[in-house]
Design an enzyme around this catalytic site. Sequence first.
Site, mmCIF file in Angstrom:
data_model
loop_
_atom_site.group_PDB
_atom_site.id
_atom_site.type_symbol
_atom_site.label_atom_id
_atom_site.label_comp_id
_atom_site.label_asym_id
_atom_site.label_seq_id
_atom_site.Cartn_x
_atom_site.Cartn_y
_atom_site.Cartn_z
ATOM 1 C CG HIS A 103 49.079 38.786 33.708
ATOM 2 N ND1 HIS A 103 50.419 38.947 33.990
ATOM 3 C CD2 HIS A 103 48.528 38.255 34.832
ATOM 4 C CE1 HIS A 103 50.661 38.533 35.230
ATOM 5 N NE2 HIS A 103 49.529 38.118 35.752
ATOM 6 C CG HIS B 126 46.049 37.967 37.426
ATOM 7 N ND1 HIS B 126 46.746 36.800 37.228
ATOM 8 C CD2 HIS B 126 44.734 37.614 37.436
ATOM 9 C CE1 HIS B 126 45.893 35.788 37.118
ATOM 10 N NE2 HIS B 126 44.674 36.261 37.238
ATOM 11 C CG ASP C 170 49.781 40.038 41.065
ATOM 12 O OD1 ASP C 170 48.880 39.870 40.227
ATOM 13 O OD2 ASP C 170 50.713 39.223 41.211
ATOM 14 C CG HIS C 171 51.379 41.280 37.161
ATOM 15 N ND1 HIS C 171 52.663 41.003 36.744
ATOM 16 C CD2 HIS C 171 51.034 40.264 38.004
ATOM 17 C CE1 HIS C 171 53.062 39.869 37.294
ATOM 18 N NE2 HIS C 171 52.095 39.404 38.058
ATOM 19 C CG HIS D 205 49.352 33.338 34.111
ATOM 20 N ND1 HIS D 205 49.768 32.648 35.222
ATOM 21 C CD2 HIS D 205 48.793 34.494 34.574
ATOM 22 C CE1 HIS D 205 49.492 33.358 36.304
ATOM 23 N NE2 HIS D 205 48.893 34.476 35.938
ATOM 24 C CG ASP E 103 52.420 36.113 36.970
ATOM 25 O OD1 ASP E 103 53.490 36.732 37.048
ATOM 26 O OD2 ASP E 103 51.487 36.260 37.771
ATOM 27 C CG HIS F 151 55.563 36.570 40.175
ATOM 28 N ND1 HIS F 151 54.822 35.454 40.510
ATOM 29 C CD2 HIS F 151 54.672 37.551 39.941
ATOM 30 C CE1 HIS F 151 53.538 35.741 40.478
ATOM 31 N NE2 HIS F 151 53.420 37.020 40.143
#
Length: 381
Positions: free
Chosen positions: A64, A66, A68-69, A189, A259, A332
């Site tokens: 995804h 976001h 942090d990914h 998520h 996530d 995670h």
Amino acid sequence: MLSAMNITFLGTASAQPSSTRNHSALALRLGGDVWLFDCGEATQHQIQRSHVKMGKIEKIFITHTHGDHIFGILALMASRLNGAGGMIEEGDDTRAAEAADKEPLEIYGPLGTRAYIRNGLTYTYTNLGAPYVVHELRFPADPPDGDFTSLPLHPSELPTGQNIAQSDGIWPNIFENELISVSAAPLRHSVPCVGYVVAEAPVPGKMDPTQYVPHLKRTGTPMSAMARLQQGGSMELPDGTVLHGPARRPGRKVAILGDTYDAAAIAALAQGADVVVHEATNAHLPGIDPHTKADDTYEGVKARARSRGHSTPQVAGAFAARVGARRLLLNHFSARYAGNDDVDEEAKTIMEAIKALAQQEFHGDVVCTRDLMSIDIELRP
């Protein structure tokens, strides 16, 4: 059959990195190739600290968008594809021309992956020395052809990127060759998110030489015939005896989830997985974690995690049990859970407690991963 399968965790943090955990990323080694799953900030630094070879990275799968990914993908692409800064004069794009004959870096992800990469490379004036292509996994509510950008193709972006629609709620065989396949399914998520299942094709069965060698010697058949039998074939010997090779056995299967607070949609694809990689962002650890609030309960922690789209170790364990996994790899983790449990006793105690929570639901092998941990995935006996 793949000679080796191995996972190296390049980042095991959630949301914010810490001094002991980097942002989300892991490398799956398949024989001589490497596939990345997610690419958080500073992933290329983590690669330099690991045994993963940058030049072996052939594919990147984003769960995804976001930050942090995905925040590390532009920097990694610049390194992997021999990038350079500067302006390209019209009609003088020699780098792009030289790149045309090279194999592209393939990138898969949900809607927005293509736009993020194209905009980032364009507005940072990043020129690449090799091509790339982005395939987007489209949810039913996504525009079938929209890209979230009106920018033209980046000079190194191939126009062959696909927009892959779901079929019966999943994305089957988004990549497939004679050795390996990748399918995907949606995860619940806070934003559109995808989990991936990598499945090795069936592999040769185990040979029992005592069933074959006497017959081969008796009839003067070369021992090289064993190679054909090993692949599951049959052969007739000069005296009419027919030998059958061992039945092929299932290859390895790895489910790598992004996530999620509910991974039910990918359960069928992940059934019988050798390894499930599942997040365990928050845990209720009274008497163990000093950050535990006095009025906290497990249900309260689970509800808070769920409200943010995340899981507890028990949720991860229940999923691994549901799909009959052999091994559960937790990642995670919240920044409150340090990733230096190999050298710090307090961190070790907390990670052991998190592992025990997962084992309340799943009775197979559970590993609380830390950055740069490398785990081999063996064939079943």
